[in-house]
Scaffold this motif. Structure first.
Motif, PDB file in Angstrom:
ATOM      1  N   MET A   1       0.807  -1.215   0.000  1.00  0.00           N
ATOM      2  CA  MET A   1       0.000   0.000   0.000  1.00  0.00           C
ATOM      3  C   MET A   1       0.843   1.268   0.000  1.00  0.00           C
ATOM      4  SD  MET A   1      -2.989  -1.244  -0.191  1.00  0.00           S
ATOM      5  CE  MET A   1      -3.986   0.207   0.072  1.00  0.00           C
ATOM      6  N   THR A   2       2.143   1.147   0.232  1.00  0.00           N
ATOM      7  CA  THR A   2       2.997   2.331   0.212  1.00  0.00           C
ATOM      8  C   THR A   2       3.425   2.704  -1.201  1.00  0.00           C
ATOM      9  OG1 THR A   2       5.040   1.058   0.522  1.00  0.00           O
ATOM     10  CG2 THR A   2       3.855   1.752   2.505  1.00  0.00           C
ATOM     11  N   LYS A   3       3.058   1.892  -2.176  1.00  0.00           N
ATOM     12  CA  LYS A   3       3.454   2.169  -3.558  1.00  0.00           C
ATOM     13  C   LYS A   3       2.441   3.065  -4.251  1.00  0.00           C
ATOM     14  CE  LYS A   3       6.206  -1.928  -4.697  1.00  0.00           C
ATOM     15  NZ  LYS A   3       6.327  -3.098  -5.606  1.00  0.00           N
ATOM     16  N   LYS A   4       2.943   3.905  -5.156  1.00  0.00           N
ATOM     17  CA  LYS A   4       2.088   4.700  -6.014  1.00  0.00           C
ATOM     18  C   LYS A   4       2.864   5.039  -7.281  1.00  0.00           C
ATOM     19  CE  LYS A   4       3.212   9.326  -4.286  1.00  0.00           C
ATOM     20  NZ  LYS A   4       2.650  10.604  -3.797  1.00  0.00           N
ATOM     21  N   ILE A   5       2.159   5.444  -8.312  1.00  0.00           N
ATOM     22  CA  ILE A   5       2.801   5.832  -9.561  1.00  0.00           C
ATOM     23  C   ILE A   5       2.551   7.309  -9.821  1.00  0.00           C
ATOM     24  CG2 ILE A   5       2.801   3.556 -10.655  1.00  0.00           C
ATOM     25  CD1 ILE A   5       0.245   4.334 -12.110  1.00  0.00           C
ATOM     26  N   VAL A   6       3.545   7.963 -10.428  1.00  0.00           N
ATOM     27  CA  VAL A   6       3.481   9.385 -10.747  1.00  0.00           C
ATOM     28  C   VAL A   6       4.010   9.569 -12.160  1.00  0.00           C
ATOM     29  CG1 VAL A   6       4.331  11.687 -10.159  1.00  0.00           C
ATOM     30  CG2 VAL A   6       3.796  10.052  -8.336  1.00  0.00           C
ATOM     31  N   VAL A   7       3.312  10.364 -12.969  1.00  0.00           N
ATOM     32  CA  VAL A   7       3.775  10.680 -14.314  1.00  0.00           C
ATOM     33  C   VAL A   7       4.733  11.856 -14.235  1.00  0.00           C
ATOM     34  CG1 VAL A   7       3.094  11.389 -16.633  1.00  0.00           C
ATOM     35  CG2 VAL A   7       1.661   9.803 -15.349  1.00  0.00           C
ATOM     36  N   GLN A   8       5.920  11.650 -14.741  1.00  0.00           N
ATOM     37  CA  GLN A   8       6.977  12.646 -14.657  1.00  0.00           C
ATOM     38  C   GLN A   8       6.553  13.964 -15.308  1.00  0.00           C
ATOM     39  OE1 GLN A   8      11.069  12.430 -16.739  1.00  0.00           O
ATOM     40  NE2 GLN A   8      11.304  11.133 -14.908  1.00  0.00           N
ATOM     41  N   ASN A   9       6.952  15.080 -14.689  1.00  0.00           N
ATOM     42  CA  ASN A   9       6.537  16.399 -15.167  1.00  0.00           C
ATOM     43  C   ASN A   9       7.723  17.370 -15.096  1.00  0.00           C
ATOM     44  OD1 ASN A   9       5.044  18.561 -16.041  1.00  0.00           O
ATOM     45  ND2 ASN A   9       3.869  18.801 -14.159  1.00  0.00           N
ATOM     46  N   LYS A  10       8.735  17.129 -15.914  1.00  0.00           N
ATOM     47  CA  LYS A  10       9.915  17.989 -15.899  1.00  0.00           C
ATOM     48  C   LYS A  10       9.697  19.273 -16.685  1.00  0.00           C
ATOM     49  CE  LYS A  10      13.423  14.439 -15.104  1.00  0.00           C
ATOM     50  NZ  LYS A  10      14.669  13.817 -15.618  1.00  0.00           N
ATOM     51  N   ILE A  11       8.926  19.219 -17.770  1.00  0.00           N
ATOM     52  CA  ILE A  11       8.641  20.417 -18.575  1.00  0.00           C
ATOM     53  C   ILE A  11       7.135  20.608 -18.581  1.00  0.00           C
ATOM     54  CG2 ILE A  11       8.841  21.509 -20.822  1.00  0.00           C
ATOM     55  CD1 ILE A  11      11.246  19.783 -21.384  1.00  0.00           C
TER      56      ILE A  11
ATOM     57  N   SER B   1       2.783  -5.733 -10.224  1.00  0.00           N
ATOM     58  CA  SER B   1       2.453  -5.491  -8.829  1.00  0.00           C
ATOM     59  C   SER B   1       1.057  -6.034  -8.557  1.00  0.00           C
ATOM     60  CB  SER B   1       2.507  -3.991  -8.511  1.00  0.00           C
ATOM     61  OG  SER B   1       1.977  -3.722  -7.222  1.00  0.00           O
ATOM     62  N   TYR B   2       0.816  -6.426  -7.295  1.00  0.00           N
ATOM     63  CA  TYR B   2      -0.520  -6.863  -6.908  1.00  0.00           C
ATOM     64  C   TYR B   2      -1.468  -5.679  -6.723  1.00  0.00           C
ATOM     65  CZ  TYR B   2       1.180 -11.606  -6.177  1.00  0.00           C
ATOM     66  OH  TYR B   2       1.697 -12.860  -6.366  1.00  0.00           O
ATOM     67  N   CYS B   3      -0.923  -4.475  -6.688  1.00  0.00           N
ATOM     68  CA  CYS B   3      -1.752  -3.287  -6.515  1.00  0.00           C
ATOM     69  C   CYS B   3      -2.399  -2.902  -7.845  1.00  0.00           C
ATOM     70  CB  CYS B   3      -0.914  -2.114  -6.009  1.00  0.00           C
ATOM     71  SG  CYS B   3      -0.036  -2.412  -4.468  1.00  0.00           S
ATOM     72  N   ASN B   4      -3.586  -2.347  -7.761  1.00  0.00           N
ATOM     73  CA  ASN B   4      -4.199  -1.706  -8.917  1.00  0.00           C
ATOM     74  C   ASN B   4      -3.673  -0.272  -8.964  1.00  0.00           C
ATOM     75  OD1 ASN B   4      -5.813  -3.810  -9.966  1.00  0.00           O
ATOM     76  ND2 ASN B   4      -7.307  -3.486  -8.343  1.00  0.00           N
ATOM     77  N   LEU B   5      -2.530  -0.099  -9.622  1.00  0.00           N
ATOM     78  CA  LEU B   5      -1.860   1.193  -9.666  1.00  0.00           C
ATOM     79  C   LEU B   5      -2.547   2.109 -10.666  1.00  0.00           C
ATOM     80  CD1 LEU B   5       1.820  -0.110  -9.609  1.00  0.00           C
ATOM     81  CD2 LEU B   5       0.541   0.864  -7.697  1.00  0.00           C
ATOM     82  N   ASN B   6      -3.007   3.264 -10.192  1.00  0.00           N
ATOM     83  CA  ASN B   6      -3.719   4.219 -11.032  1.00  0.00           C
ATOM     84  C   ASN B   6      -3.270   5.634 -10.687  1.00  0.00           C
ATOM     85  OD1 ASN B   6      -6.016   2.391 -12.246  1.00  0.00           O
ATOM     86  ND2 ASN B   6      -5.962   1.933 -10.061  1.00  0.00           N
TER      87      ASN B   6
ATOM     88  N   PHE C   1      -5.875  12.822 -18.437  1.00  0.00           N
ATOM     89  CA  PHE C   1      -5.857  11.377 -18.651  1.00  0.00           C
ATOM     90  C   PHE C   1      -5.928  10.622 -17.327  1.00  0.00           C
ATOM     91  CE2 PHE C   1      -3.735  12.796 -22.576  1.00  0.00           C
ATOM     92  CZ  PHE C   1      -4.450  12.069 -23.514  1.00  0.00           C
ATOM     93  N   HIS C   2      -6.569   9.483 -17.389  1.00  0.00           N
ATOM     94  CA  HIS C   2      -6.494   8.490 -16.318  1.00  0.00           C
ATOM     95  C   HIS C   2      -5.589   7.363 -16.797  1.00  0.00           C
ATOM     96  CE1 HIS C   2      -7.973   4.519 -14.794  1.00  0.00           C
ATOM     97  NE2 HIS C   2      -7.568   5.110 -13.696  1.00  0.00           N
ATOM     98  N   LEU C   3      -4.591   7.002 -15.976  1.00  0.00           N
ATOM     99  CA  LEU C   3      -3.631   5.960 -16.328  1.00  0.00           C
ATOM    100  C   LEU C   3      -3.818   4.778 -15.392  1.00  0.00           C
ATOM    101  CD1 LEU C   3       0.087   6.446 -17.241  1.00  0.00           C
ATOM    102  CD2 LEU C   3      -0.543   4.698 -15.575  1.00  0.00           C
ATOM    103  N   SER C   4      -3.901   3.573 -15.950  1.00  0.00           N
ATOM    104  CA  SER C   4      -4.098   2.356 -15.170  1.00  0.00           C
ATOM    105  C   SER C   4      -3.094   1.300 -15.615  1.00  0.00           C
ATOM    106  CB  SER C   4      -5.530   1.830 -15.354  1.00  0.00           C
ATOM    107  OG  SER C   4      -5.706   0.602 -14.685  1.00  0.00           O
ATOM    108  N   VAL C   5      -2.342   0.743 -14.644  1.00  0.00           N
ATOM    109  CA  VAL C   5      -1.390  -0.326 -14.948  1.00  0.00           C
ATOM    110  C   VAL C   5      -2.163  -1.629 -15.106  1.00  0.00           C
ATOM    111  CG1 VAL C   5       0.612  -1.618 -14.125  1.00  0.00           C
ATOM    112  CG2 VAL C   5       0.439   0.838 -13.693  1.00  0.00           C
ATOM    113  N   VAL C   6      -2.001  -2.279 -16.249  1.00  0.00           N
ATOM    114  CA  VAL C   6      -2.733  -3.518 -16.534  1.00  0.00           C
ATOM    115  C   VAL C   6      -1.831  -4.738 -16.522  1.00  0.00           C
ATOM    116  CG1 VAL C   6      -4.523  -2.330 -17.848  1.00  0.00           C
ATOM    117  CG2 VAL C   6      -2.481  -3.176 -19.029  1.00  0.00           C
TER     118      VAL C   6
END
Length: 813
Positions: free
Chosen positions: A517-527, A707-712, A697-702
């Motif tokens: 549960m400590t995992k999460k995903i982030v879309v990089q935003n450098k520019i 990972s066992y998490c539903n990462l979104n 956008f909504h992003l979902s790892v399929v």
């Protein structure tokens, strides 16, 4: 001096025969009371007694006997017998089963029906969904904090012990007993016999079914990989009560008055208790020993039972076996050797090595009962020389892993350690066990690292845990399905530990092979559009809105085409500044995996995106063919029926099917369709159309193996650089421009040539007359004069040119 010596001798004799001294709990009884019990007094349906403890709240217990008592202070006060309201019309108020759940509820089965009792609110409620008679409620309580552990505790079964299989109804609950549903028993259709019980065996991620046929009991399992096997059969002549020992280690106790059996592996092997008598080990056959078990007490590591012959059996339960020793239980009251046992006596463990002997005592003047309590310190009792037990061969066994639940996500590992200090001159063997080897594997190393002040060696045990599937040491059919999360306990004990090591309890913890549960995903935003000055972050935070043209989006509910432009409120708090993307450049988001606030890696798993406002002005760079699909790929249209229900995260790791695997049921029929999966083994990208603006956008790892998490996550993009869309077709526009250019060039050449001819002169004169007429009507006299002055020289000049031409034709004149 003689008196003192006599007193010492008497005290020594008392200690030799006394395990505990009885004290009576009597509270709040000063004046006579006329309190009358309200409702029907409950009683236990079986001839023995039993104290059911709330595993997670040590002071809360239920005493089940000829009377039923519920305490919230460990029986340290006088109590009224527990009654059930007459309005519930339970019939005969006999209890066959009780089970504590989370919160302040305890569930009872009374006369074949299920009820819940809130001991803080003193309220009763009938359980919903149970329509046929049941006898027992089973569950496995988890005491660690977190939603995952709460989910384990909420899984319950209600069933009729002795019901015929197939045929009897089994009910299940996933909300802690608030309501029950009828279980689908198709997986049990191959079983025959009577039902001895059904249990959530979380220690092995299994549902276990105890079946009884021809006086033999057998545990069967419903989940892979144990669904094609069963436990070893054991003698089952009379109905057995099943105790699920706490902390999900897989230990069970099965008992009645004439039998007691134990299992350390969730019923796969059920065996007799081993009796230690003068250093001789034998199987304890209760029936042949002609003893009657009256009350049983157990905790995570210990087992004790009281027999009607005024003896107490105490032992420890471990993976190496369950060993008990017989202890004479007599107390010194007014008369020496007065027996403690009675038909109301029960026993329970108050703590590790601390056993309470409890007897309710009726009061002729009060409705509330008092309690005789006798506290047995097991450690001191086992020091009796007559028992001839060897001293404990370990001085210290400790670790920081106890009282903590750990998580191992897919492709992850965990390292634990323990400290062991053996007794001087001893060489004990540490033992590491996992309750679910199908899901969890380990590697352990024991290293010596110094000495204590008194010269004892210190040893450190290092344990590395990883999902069994990734060790590569076991047969493929042995491991559990990698897509399915699992649970296992890890226990560190001493293999050759003596029975006198009462205070040296094993080290145990729970491992979740599942979502971290400590995992999460982030879309990089450098520019971002803010850093480049295209958007202002201050304005974005002030209820910023933007417009989506009706031609650019489809309604989310797919009810035809959009009829009006869409006004969208920008959620700056969740989205931040949009990422900046050039419209004509193929683009793919860079996804970061974070754990505990730290970037772990750049994710390379397969994922999908969808524009949450319905924008359709983007496409994908690959097709099914160019993505090397071997079966027809999934796309968002596959889930259109669910989109209408507005369900979030429709496409996820649970329903994803990779097209890079052969699938006879879904062959590749349309290779030119868009391939809408990003990441993984392909380099698929997004191509934005000729439209400037914000996309959300909504992003979902399929990817089911990441990972066992539903990462979104959700993120926004600002597309720039697109020119306005032309209203004409490019080919038509170019054709018109070329035609116009050619026509203009031809006219620039043809008109002057035609004006120099006679017809051109006449046409020019005609135009002059028309112009004069118009000027006379529309313009002033001054303007007409100016025009005449301008035109007169041209006319005279033209006449002179005419005369020269005539002179050239007739030179003789």
């Amino acid at each position: 001096m003689l008196v003192l010596m006599l007193a010492a001798a008497v005290a020594t004799m008392v200690r030799a025969h006394t395990l505990c001294r009885v004290h009576t709990v009597r509270t709040g009884k000063v004046f006579k009371s006329n309190i009358q019990l309200q409702g029907d007094p409950l009683f236990y349906a079986f001839p023995n007694t039993f104290v059911l403890k709330n595993v997670c709240k040590a002071d809360i217990s239920v005493y089940l006997g000829q009377k039923v008592f519920l305490t919230i202070d460990n029986f340290e006060s006088s109590l009224l017998p527990l009654t059930v309201p007459k309005s519930l019309a339970v019939g005969v108020p006999s209890i066959t089963s009780a089970h504590f759940v989370s919160g302040s509820l305890v569930l009872f089965v009374i006369s074949g029906k299920g009820y819940s009792y809130d001991y803080y609110e003193n309220t009763w409620r009938k359980l919903e969904g149970i329509s046929e008679p049941v006898s027992h409620i089973s569950g496995d309580v988890c005491c660690f904090k977190g939603s995952f552990c709460l989910e384990l505790s909420n899984n319950l079964f209600a069933y009729l012990r002795g019901g015929q299989i197939p045929g009897t109804n089994i009910y299940f609950s996933d909300n802690g007993g608030f309501s029950f549903q009828l279980m689908n028993t198709d997986k049990l259709s191959h079983l025959t016999g009577t039902l001895g019980g059904i249990f959530h065996l979380h220690s092995m991620s299994q549902v276990g079914v105890l079946m009884v046929e021809n006086n033999l009991g057998t545990f069967h399992y419903m989940e892979y990989p144990l669904n094609h096997s069963m436990g070893i059969a054991f003698s089952y002549k009379n109905l057995l009560e099943v105790i699920m020992k706490p902390y999900q280690r897989g230990f069970m106790v099965l008992w009645n008055q004439k039998s007691i059996l134990v299992s350390s592996n969730s019923g796969q092997i059920v065996e007799h208790v081993r009796l230690i008598d003068q250093k001789i080990f034998t199987d304890l056959d209760v029936e042949h020993a002609n003893i009657n078990i009256y009350s049983v007490a157990s905790n995570a590591y210990e087992l004790a039972f009281l027999v009607a012959e005024d003896h107490l059996y105490y032992g420890s339960q471990s993976y190496m076996g369950t060993y008990v020793i017989k202890v004479c239980l007599r107390v010194w009251l007014t008369l020496p050797h007065q027996p403690l046992w009675s038909t109301h006596t029960s026993i329970y463990f108050e703590d590790i090595g601390i056993l309470q002997v409890l007897t309710p005592v009726a009061d002729p003047h009060f409705a509330a009962y008092d309690f005789d309590k006798c506290t047995v310190n097991v450690q001191s009792s086992l020091m009796d020389e007559k028992l001839a037990l060897q001293p404990c061969n370990v001085e210290l066994l400790e670790s920081t892993m106890i009282n903590t639940m750990f998580t191992i996500d897919m492709n992850s590992k965990l390292k634990l350690s323990a400290l062991m200090i053996p007794r001087k001159g001893e060489n004990p063997t540490p033992l590491v066990m996992v309750s679910n080897p199908h899901a969890l594997g380990f590697k352990a190393n024991l290293n010596e690292f110094g000495n204590t002040f008194d010269g004892n060696s210190k040893y450190k045990l290092d344990i590395e845990l990883k999902q069994q599937h990734h060790w590569g040491n076991s047969d493929f059919n042995f491991t559990a399905s990698i897509k399915r999360h699992a649970i296992s306990s890890v226990t560190v004990d001493i293999a050759d530990k003596t029975l006198s090591c009462v205070d040296l309890k094993p080290l145990s913890t729970l491992i979740s092979v599942g979502c971290d549960m400590t995992k999460k995903i982030v879309v990089q935003n450098k520019i971002s559009a803010c850093t480049m000055g295209i958007l202002n972050p201050v304005q974005l935070q002030k209820n910023y809105t933007y417009t989506i043209e009706k031609e650019a989006y489809d309604p989310i509910n797919h009810n035809g085409e959009a009829q009006d432009d869409l006004i969208v409120f920008y959620e700056y708090k969740d989205l931040g500044c949009p990422r900046l993307v050039y419209y004509d450049k193929p683009w793919k988001p860079v996804v970061e995996l974070w754990k505990n606030g730290i970037v772990e890696e750049i994710m390379n798993a397969e994922y999908v995106i969808s524009e949450i406002n319905g924008l359709v002005t983007y496409s994908y760079s690959l097709t099914a063919a160019t993505a090397n699909c071997r079966s027809q790929p999934q796309n968002w249209s596959t889930f259109e029926s669910d989109i209408e229900n507005e369900e979030p995260f429709l496409w996820n790791r649970e329903n994803y099917v990779s097209c890079h695997e052969d699938n006879k049921d879904n062959p590749l029929l349309w290779p030119n369709v868009e391939y809408q999966v990003l990441g993984g083994q392909t380099n698929n990208k997004i191509i934005f159309g000729q439209r400037n603006g914000i996309y959300t956008f909504h992003l979902s790892v399929v990817d089911p193996y990441y990972s066992y998490c539903n990462l979104n996550t959700i993120f926004s993009v600002y597309v720039h650089g697109a020119l306005p869309v032309t209203k004409f077709q490019p080919l038509l526009t170019i054709l018109l421009m070329v035609t116009t250019t050619l026509l203009t060039a031809w006219l620039a050449y043809a008109i002057p040539k035609q004006l120099r001819s006679e017809k051109g002169q006449r046409l020019l004169g005609f135009c002059y007359q028309i112009l004069q007429l118009c000027l006379g009507v529309c313009f002033c006299t001054w303007l007409r004069g100016k025009l005449r002055q301008w035109l007169r020289p041209r006319r005279v000049k033209d006449q002179n040119r005419g005369k020269v031409r005539v002179a050239q034709k007739h030179p003789e004149t």
